[in-house]
Design a protein around this motif. Structure first.
Motif, PDB file in Angstrom:
ATOM      1  N   ARG A   1       0.835  -1.192   0.000  1.00  0.00           N
ATOM      2  CA  ARG A   1       0.000   0.000   0.000  1.00  0.00           C
ATOM      3  C   ARG A   1       0.875   1.249   0.000  1.00  0.00           C
ATOM      4  O   ARG A   1       1.862   1.338   0.718  1.00  0.00           O
ATOM      5  N   PHE A   2       0.512   2.204  -0.844  1.00  0.00           N
ATOM      6  CA  PHE A   2       1.211   3.482  -0.904  1.00  0.00           C
ATOM      7  C   PHE A   2       0.185   4.571  -1.201  1.00  0.00           C
ATOM      8  O   PHE A   2      -0.945   4.294  -1.621  1.00  0.00           O
ATOM      9  N   ARG A   3       0.578   5.782  -0.948  1.00  0.00           N
ATOM     10  CA  ARG A   3      -0.340   6.897  -1.132  1.00  0.00           C
ATOM     11  C   ARG A   3      -0.711   7.037  -2.615  1.00  0.00           C
ATOM     12  O   ARG A   3       0.154   7.096  -3.483  1.00  0.00           O
ATOM     13  N   GLY A   4      -1.996   7.072  -2.868  1.00  0.00           N
ATOM     14  CA  GLY A   4      -2.481   7.188  -4.238  1.00  0.00           C
ATOM     15  C   GLY A   4      -2.670   5.864  -4.944  1.00  0.00           C
ATOM     16  O   GLY A   4      -2.931   5.849  -6.143  1.00  0.00           O
ATOM     17  N   ARG A   5      -2.557   4.749  -4.212  1.00  0.00           N
ATOM     18  CA  ARG A   5      -2.680   3.438  -4.861  1.00  0.00           C
ATOM     19  C   ARG A   5      -4.064   3.240  -5.467  1.00  0.00           C
ATOM     20  O   ARG A   5      -4.191   2.734  -6.580  1.00  0.00           O
ATOM     21  N   THR A   6      -5.106   3.644  -4.743  1.00  0.00           N
ATOM     22  CA  THR A   6      -6.475   3.457  -5.245  1.00  0.00           C
ATOM     23  C   THR A   6      -6.689   4.233  -6.538  1.00  0.00           C
ATOM     24  O   THR A   6      -7.243   3.707  -7.518  1.00  0.00           O
ATOM     25  N   GLY A   7      -6.235   5.492  -6.543  1.00  0.00           N
ATOM     26  CA  GLY A   7      -6.361   6.282  -7.767  1.00  0.00           C
ATOM     27  C   GLY A   7      -5.537   5.730  -8.906  1.00  0.00           C
ATOM     28  O   GLY A   7      -5.953   5.761 -10.075  1.00  0.00           O
ATOM     29  N   PHE A   8      -4.345   5.208  -8.581  1.00  0.00           N
ATOM     30  CA  PHE A   8      -3.480   4.627  -9.603  1.00  0.00           C
ATOM     31  C   PHE A   8      -4.138   3.404 -10.235  1.00  0.00           C
ATOM     32  O   PHE A   8      -4.136   3.238 -11.466  1.00  0.00           O
ATOM     33  N   GLU A   9      -4.722   2.539  -9.417  1.00  0.00           N
ATOM     34  CA  GLU A   9      -5.414   1.370  -9.939  1.00  0.00           C
ATOM     35  C   GLU A   9      -6.612   1.768 -10.778  1.00  0.00           C
ATOM     36  O   GLU A   9      -6.907   1.139 -11.813  1.00  0.00           O
ATOM     37  N   LEU A  10      -7.325   2.802 -10.336  1.00  0.00           N
ATOM     38  CA  LEU A  10      -8.488   3.261 -11.095  1.00  0.00           C
ATOM     39  C   LEU A  10      -8.086   3.774 -12.464  1.00  0.00           C
ATOM     40  O   LEU A  10      -8.709   3.430 -13.482  1.00  0.00           O
ATOM     41  N   LEU A  11      -7.028   4.585 -12.511  1.00  0.00           N
ATOM     42  CA  LEU A  11      -6.564   5.104 -13.794  1.00  0.00           C
ATOM     43  C   LEU A  11      -6.023   3.993 -14.688  1.00  0.00           C
ATOM     44  O   LEU A  11      -6.155   4.049 -15.917  1.00  0.00           O
ATOM     45  N   LEU A  12      -5.412   2.985 -14.064  1.00  0.00           N
ATOM     46  CA  LEU A  12      -4.823   1.898 -14.846  1.00  0.00           C
ATOM     47  C   LEU A  12      -5.881   1.006 -15.472  1.00  0.00           C
ATOM     48  O   LEU A  12      -5.720   0.521 -16.597  1.00  0.00           O
ATOM     49  N   THR A  13      -6.966   0.767 -14.749  1.00  0.00           N
ATOM     50  CA  THR A  13      -8.009  -0.135 -15.249  1.00  0.00           C
ATOM     51  C   THR A  13      -9.118   0.578 -16.006  1.00  0.00           C
ATOM     52  O   THR A  13      -9.952  -0.090 -16.625  1.00  0.00           O
ATOM     53  N   ALA A  14      -9.144   1.903 -15.977  1.00  0.00           N
ATOM     54  CA  ALA A  14     -10.212   2.643 -16.656  1.00  0.00           C
ATOM     55  C   ALA A  14     -10.279   2.340 -18.154  1.00  0.00           C
ATOM     56  O   ALA A  14     -11.383   2.161 -18.697  1.00  0.00           O
ATOM     57  N   PRO A  15      -9.136   2.263 -18.880  1.00  0.00           N
ATOM     58  CA  PRO A  15      -9.240   1.960 -20.320  1.00  0.00           C
ATOM     59  C   PRO A  15      -9.845   0.604 -20.633  1.00  0.00           C
ATOM     60  O   PRO A  15     -10.287   0.379 -21.767  1.00  0.00           O
ATOM     61  N   LEU A  16      -9.867  -0.313 -19.661  1.00  0.00           N
ATOM     62  CA  LEU A  16     -10.437  -1.633 -19.915  1.00  0.00           C
ATOM     63  C   LEU A  16     -11.956  -1.581 -20.071  1.00  0.00           C
ATOM     64  O   LEU A  16     -12.534  -2.421 -20.763  1.00  0.00           O
ATOM     65  N   VAL A  17     -12.588  -0.618 -19.422  1.00  0.00           N
ATOM     66  CA  VAL A  17     -14.059  -0.559 -19.421  1.00  0.00           C
ATOM     67  C   VAL A  17     -14.586   0.695 -20.104  1.00  0.00           C
ATOM     68  O   VAL A  17     -15.794   0.806 -20.322  1.00  0.00           O
ATOM     69  N   MET A  18     -13.715   1.624 -20.431  1.00  0.00           N
ATOM     70  CA  MET A  18     -14.163   2.877 -21.038  1.00  0.00           C
ATOM     71  C   MET A  18     -14.377   2.686 -22.534  1.00  0.00           C
ATOM     72  O   MET A  18     -13.550   2.062 -23.213  1.00  0.00           O
ATOM     73  N   PRO A  19     -15.466   3.194 -23.099  1.00  0.00           N
ATOM     74  CA  PRO A  19     -15.704   3.061 -24.549  1.00  0.00           C
ATOM     75  C   PRO A  19     -14.604   3.713 -25.367  1.00  0.00           C
ATOM     76  O   PRO A  19     -14.029   4.736 -24.979  1.00  0.00           O
ATOM     77  N   ASP A  20     -14.321   3.123 -26.518  1.00  0.00           N
ATOM     78  CA  ASP A  20     -13.266   3.650 -27.377  1.00  0.00           C
ATOM     79  C   ASP A  20     -13.573   5.065 -27.854  1.00  0.00           C
ATOM     80  O   ASP A  20     -12.658   5.865 -28.072  1.00  0.00           O
ATOM     81  N   VAL A  21     -14.851   5.370 -28.034  1.00  0.00           N
ATOM     82  CA  VAL A  21     -15.219   6.710 -28.492  1.00  0.00           C
ATOM     83  C   VAL A  21     -14.802   7.756 -27.468  1.00  0.00           C
ATOM     84  O   VAL A  21     -14.279   8.827 -27.824  1.00  0.00           O
ATOM     85  N   ILE A  22     -14.997   7.455 -26.191  1.00  0.00           N
ATOM     86  CA  ILE A  22     -14.624   8.402 -25.137  1.00  0.00           C
ATOM     87  C   ILE A  22     -13.113   8.575 -25.084  1.00  0.00           C
ATOM     88  O   ILE A  22     -12.593   9.692 -24.952  1.00  0.00           O
ATOM     89  N   ILE A  23     -12.367   7.467 -25.195  1.00  0.00           N
ATOM     90  CA  ILE A  23     -10.902   7.543 -25.170  1.00  0.00           C
ATOM     91  C   ILE A  23     -10.399   8.357 -26.356  1.00  0.00           C
ATOM     92  O   ILE A  23      -9.541   9.240 -26.216  1.00  0.00           O
ATOM     93  N   GLY A  24     -10.916   8.062 -27.539  1.00  0.00           N
ATOM     94  CA  GLY A  24     -10.469   8.777 -28.724  1.00  0.00           C
ATOM     95  C   GLY A  24     -10.783  10.262 -28.671  1.00  0.00           C
ATOM     96  O   GLY A  24      -9.931  11.100 -29.004  1.00  0.00           O
ATOM     97  N   LEU A  25     -11.985  10.603 -28.234  1.00  0.00           N
ATOM     98  CA  LEU A  25     -12.364  12.014 -28.162  1.00  0.00           C
ATOM     99  C   LEU A  25     -11.545  12.764 -27.119  1.00  0.00           C
ATOM    100  O   LEU A  25     -11.076  13.891 -27.363  1.00  0.00           O
TER     101      LEU A  25
END
Length: 275
Positions: free
Chosen positions: A91-115
């Motif tokens: 555990r380190f400071r910001g771990r939860t946010g880091f995991e969220l940012l890391l896994t977000a592209p797995l579930v985020m629609p491609d249209v949102i990522i591209g835009l």
């Protein structure tokens, strides 16, 4: 019992036929002499010859391969570093946010990522003048953004299952942490790195939506060219190109499988020798 087994085999046969019969037909019709892709008029390889003289398709294919290879390499490096941070550093400071940012592209629609990436590149160009245009660099950065998440998931799973006693034994014998990582950890997670590289390469080569947002007039990837060609009618050259891609993927998967088995056997022999 026998009837149930027969029903299971029938369902499996229909399932595999549904998945692979269209691919088989595509390969067969790539050798069709007719310009109409649905009318068989004899065996011919002329479409492969015309494909070799189609500069638009060849340039798009070469651009896509370069983008996919660069993306896969950087995604493996960054994804491995991210997986190490999540598995090895607790555990380190910001771990939860880091995991969220890391896994977000797995579930985020491609249209949102591209835009969102398009808006980012436009804002950067206005603020600092970079990137000067949209092309190879912007497409590669966009692909790395979502590919490294897949690589991190694969490598993280392998690191979590790895036997840490091998590393501890090496450090007890006086090896430095960097030497342990190079000679012990990397060979043990090599199959995961190879799988992640191939996965990132395939995702990049297959992407259409995100590349459409972040590409410019001088950079057209292969999926974009194929999509534009199909909208005006399927050309037999597309069948020939798709057949070459199928052969390339089959060879790559075979090599990856044999390499993974070889690495697994070597790892097993090392464990038996240690025991």
């Amino acid at each position: 019992m026998r009837r149930r087994r027969w029903s299971l085999y029938t369902v499996l046969a229909f399932g595999y036929a549904f998945l692979y019969l269209p691919v088989l037909l595509l390969v067969v019709y790539s050798f069709n002499a007719s310009r109409l892709v649905t009318v068989w008029s004899g065996f011919s390889v002329k479409w492969y010859g015309e494909l070799l003289h189609n500069r638009q398709l060849l340039d798009a294919a070469w651009l896509s391969i370069r983008i996919a290879a660069t993306n896969a390499t950087f995604a493996v490096v960054l994804g491995t570093l991210a997986a190490n941070a999540l598995v090895r550093h607790g555990r380190f400071r910001g771990r939860t946010g880091f995991e969220l940012l890391l896994t977000a592209p797995l579930v985020m629609p491609d249209v949102i990522i591209g835009l969102s990436l398009l808006l980012l590149f436009v804002a950067l160009q206005q603020l600092v003048g970079w990137p000067a245009g949209r092309g190879f660099t912007t497409i590669t950065i966009a692909h790395i953004t979502f590919s490294l998440a897949y690589v991190a998931v694969v490598v993280r799973a392998r690191l979590a299952q790895m036997d840490r006693s091998l590393e501890e034994a090496a450090m007890d014998l006086g090896a430095r942490p960097l030497t342990v990582y190079q000679r012990i950890t990397l060979p043990l997670i090599a199959p995961a790195l190879l799988s992640g590289w191939l996965l990132a390469f395939t995702l990049s080569l297959d992407d259409l939506v995100i590349a459409s947002f972040v590409s410019g007039p001088g950079a057209t990837t292969l999926p974009m060219v194929v999509y534009a060609s199909v909208r005006m009618g399927v050309s037999p050259q597309i069948n020939a190109l798709a057949t070459l891609i199928v052969v390339f993927v089959a060879v790559a998967v075979t090599i990856a499988t044999l390499t993974s088995r070889g690495l697994g056997s070597a790892r097993t022999n090392c464990r038996r020798t240690r025991d």
